[in-house]
Scaffold this active site. Sequence first.
Site, PDB file in Angstrom:
ATOM      1  CD1 TRP A 154      -3.156  -1.045   0.614  1.00  0.00           C
ATOM      2  CD2 TRP A 154      -1.781  -2.398   1.737  1.00  0.00           C
ATOM      3  NE1 TRP A 154      -3.784  -2.255   0.763  1.00  0.00           N
ATOM      4  CE2 TRP A 154      -2.965  -3.109   1.441  1.00  0.00           C
ATOM      5  CE3 TRP A 154      -0.761  -3.067   2.430  1.00  0.00           C
ATOM      6  CZ2 TRP A 154      -3.168  -4.431   1.819  1.00  0.00           C
ATOM      7  CZ3 TRP A 154      -0.965  -4.383   2.808  1.00  0.00           C
ATOM      8  CH2 TRP A 154      -2.145  -5.038   2.508  1.00  0.00           C
ATOM      9  CG  HIS A 185      -7.095  -0.860   3.085  1.00  0.00           C
ATOM     10  ND1 HIS A 185      -6.282  -1.947   3.129  1.00  0.00           N
ATOM     11  CD2 HIS A 185      -6.882  -0.213   4.259  1.00  0.00           C
ATOM     12  CE1 HIS A 185      -5.623  -1.969   4.280  1.00  0.00           C
ATOM     13  NE2 HIS A 185      -5.967  -0.936   4.975  1.00  0.00           N
ATOM     14  NE  ARG A 227      -4.305   1.450  -1.762  1.00  0.00           N
ATOM     15  CZ  ARG A 227      -4.716   0.269  -2.246  1.00  0.00           C
ATOM     16  NH1 ARG A 227      -4.159  -0.211  -3.341  1.00  0.00           N
ATOM     17  NH2 ARG A 227      -5.636  -0.418  -1.624  1.00  0.00           N
ATOM     18  CD  GLN A 260     -10.575  -1.123  -0.863  1.00  0.00           C
ATOM     19  OE1 GLN A 260     -10.686  -0.674   0.262  1.00  0.00           O
ATOM     20  NE2 GLN A 260      -9.613  -1.956  -1.206  1.00  0.00           N
ATOM     21  CB  VAL A 319      -7.783 -12.663   4.305  1.00  0.00           C
ATOM     22  CG1 VAL A 319      -8.926 -11.691   4.462  1.00  0.00           C
ATOM     23  CG2 VAL A 319      -6.889 -12.289   3.132  1.00  0.00           C
ATOM     24  CB  ALA A 326     -12.648  -9.445   4.623  1.00  0.00           C
TER      25      ALA A 326
END
Lengths: 242, 781
Positions: free
Chosen positions: A50, A67, A93, A107, A150, A210
């Site tokens: 990121w 995000h 970003r 997003q 995740v 997610a």
Amino acid sequence: MHPLTHIIHKTSDIFRTMGFSVADGPEIETEYYNFDSLNIPSHHPARDMWDTFWLKPEKARKLLRTHTSPVQMRYTETHAPPIRIIVPGKVFRHEATDATHEAQFYQLEGLMIEEKVSLANLKWVLEEYFGKLFETKTTIRFRPSYFPFVEPGVEIDMACFKCAGAGRLENKDCSTCKTTGWIEIMGAGMVHPKVLVAMGADPRKYTGFAFGGGIDRLAMLKFGVPDVRMFYEGDIRLINQF
Amino acid sequence: MKVSYNWLKEYFDEEIPEPKKIAELLTMHAFEVESLDPISNDTVIEIKVLPDRSHDCLSHIGIAREIALLCNVKLKPNIFTKNIFPESNLLRVEVEDSKACPRLSALMIEDVDVKESPMWLVERLHAIGQRSINNIVDATNYVMFSLGQPLHAYDRERLKEVDGGWKLGVRMAQKGEKVFALDDKEYVLEDGELVIVDGHTNAPLGIAGIKGGKASQISKNTKNIILEAANFDPVLVRQTAKRLGSRTDASIRFENEITPELTTQAFHAVTALIIDIAKGENTRVEGLCDVYSRRANLYTVGVSLSEIQNVLGIDISQKEVEEILNRRGYPWKYVNPREEVVSLAEKYIGVPYKFGSSVLCDSPQTFDCSSFSAYLYAQAGVAIPRMSNDQYLFGIEISEEDVLLGDEVFFLSNRDGLAAGAVGHNGIYIGNGEMIHAGGFDKGYRKVVKEKIIESKYFDTGFKGYRRLLSDEEERFVVTVPSERLDLRIKEDLIEEVGRIHGYYDMESKAIDIAQVTPEIHKKSHYGNVVRNFFVERGFFEVVTYVFQEQGSVELENPIASDKKYLRQNLTKGMEDVLSRNIKNAELLGLEQIKIFEIGNIFKADSESTSLAFALDSAKEYKGKKSEGEAEQIILELAKVLGVPVDFDKGERVFEIEFDLIVSALPDPAIHLEYKGSDGMRFAQYSQYPFILRDIAVFVPKGGNQGDILTVVLAEAKGLLQNGRLLESNYTKEFPEGKKTSYAYRLVFQSLEKTLSDDEINPIMDRVTKILNNKPGWQVR
């Protein structure tokens, strides 16, 4: 209406039929919500995924959210599982801009935490969503990937709606999917147990998925807008078509 | 990472599939392959290795292991020779801080012949974008890209010899210390950054994990070399490399963390290569010096079949999981966790007690009470917390009647420094009122002992109760994770490993229950949409402008441009710009007035809030069109529609409203506002070229239908004509045949392909004039 508003409103309605509420959060975030709480510790190479705008003074460790995932954490501060939310919102970003990259874009984040939620459930939810958004039955596939919040993590491809996954249109190459038959559309996965703990959900009891993807990209695909920057120019020649 | 196909083939005796097939398999089961580039007799595969696999797969061997797994081909046996290096008589190493440098290995090789590398090696390196330097340096680089362990070679004679010996060290730099590096740049270090030093002079030889120094580099005259392979703290390397702006192939590998096990493996590979390509007359490996203070056990991670099934949502069978684990090739067993815990507890009776024993490094040689249980459960594939008190809190309380073999027994602490009532001791219940625990006394020594719970000295200080740490009784697959797989630590990691090898692509989707949940209505989004509808109904267009501006009160540390240093503190500035730009297109758009609105966040020194702004203005040609008080009228209507008062900042052309204030004054919405957009909307590209205006006026008999005129004009001029509109119609003139009214039209021409000129427009206007003049009684002015 702005084309991004069309996507956001329609998306919210589609997810609403599946029991998902809308949530939101601030665009200026703390390092904790944007990174640390999502299992992205400082100095971890994953931080490089990121490119971040930091605010002055640097020691305050404030940033423009990269995000909408921090909203997962904010929402669960006041809500216990079962949880079904989507978070459409503006993110930032620090990137060079071109036809497919913008320093600000929207997003769509999604989160579902319940007992026994699986990756196969995520597939169903997203097939429902894309099918309704693109107004055609949509096939998706998962590929292994990595996002620190995740585990397992997957990349999501959607069968190209233009060429139906063939990669070609009558007698020419399909430009929508660049002949691959698939369009890379989102990142997703099963919420990492460390993130569940940070959310106050017991990983022994709950699982969750997610997902996150660019709303601008969905709008570009759905409406055939060739350049992401057009969404932010305020040009009525674009907006009066929607 | 760039991977050479030929290089990969080295690791196999059997044929491996073609690059394209490998790319497909890797993409669907491991990593994204970004490109395949055929070069002269090789193919370069560009692979996007993400941080979770950068521990083991920023290397050809890592990719080869994945290929072996996915293509079901066997890796060559003995890739890692297990020769033992002799201990060096001439070389010593010293590490100041074993956390910063968990392992430092050095190997001395005498009498090498430094020269150009053989062609195959030059080609290999070239294929992955590396430059050949000389055979020794190339050999170290080759091994780094083979195994993922960075290596460095020093010219021994450039180090200080003391009593016939040499010494390497790793220590923290002092602020201002300088290293003149191989890239001919001088780097000035900060306190606490790591340097490799000549152990006898304490002078820096290189920046640890990042770059070697120029002074000790291999030259064509070098005869004797010292090879260094170390393991450095990832965070330290990353911070230093970042600060110095010098990220190297070595630093990238260190910052992603690699196993300390690799150093000597890399020495075996590089020694074999050096002997092959740099052999002098009396080349010999003098010996190894290795400081490796805390060697860790291999991790064990366990998962049950139903945990795999539940997380992935697939009906994978026990046999399929077994087949995958066998193919993966890591040692694994299938255990009943309760039985495993009890049988291992019995096995370790008599092992010495040592307070603070590490599960990872000291087990099963020594234990303390909780490292004992944590270790046993880990061996049974169950992750539990490390400390007694945490294990107690993690467990579920059970009564004495329900206690089963393998459950834990807990006791209060009698140790100073622990909170009153905190649990400080635990053991494994093994039936018949007995437990096995680390810390009981056996002939005066503390050990792992078996004893009656009530006879234990801990019973007197405070029996706390029984707890169950297993969440179910199901058997578990317990995998012993090889050292290089630093990403396999918890059961979810193992589920992913099984899932990705199995493949996600043909996963069947499973519906979620959608009946039982009533979603909330998001108040701010709801009223946002109400306001949007309000403005759209009044002919406004919604815009989204940039948050980055030249001025504001929140400044960015790293702006993308000098005129985008701040976050906007209002929407007005951005709206002004958008308004002006659109006004230039007013004719093209056929709009007498440009009307826009935006809802977006603005940023003040200490606050972020959502603002609503609308703007309206006309081009100069439309003078008088903007009626005074129009904005005020809109505000009044908005307040009426919403049912709350609306305050606004009256600007010249832009009117800004604190949206958050409005929302907070409004009630929670009761009914969801549905999306009413039309399906099938597609964007049609507008022209990037300038437009041309032409006015035309025509007299028609008074009372004639002006609509007819425009129809005729539009039909005749279609193609390049974008739109036409009536300008005026109030001019009447007496003609011999009677009164006629003049109607003036403005026509807008534009091409999608080019800038138009008079040459293209004049003929169209001539045709339009002619056809209008041909109508009975019509006359172009």
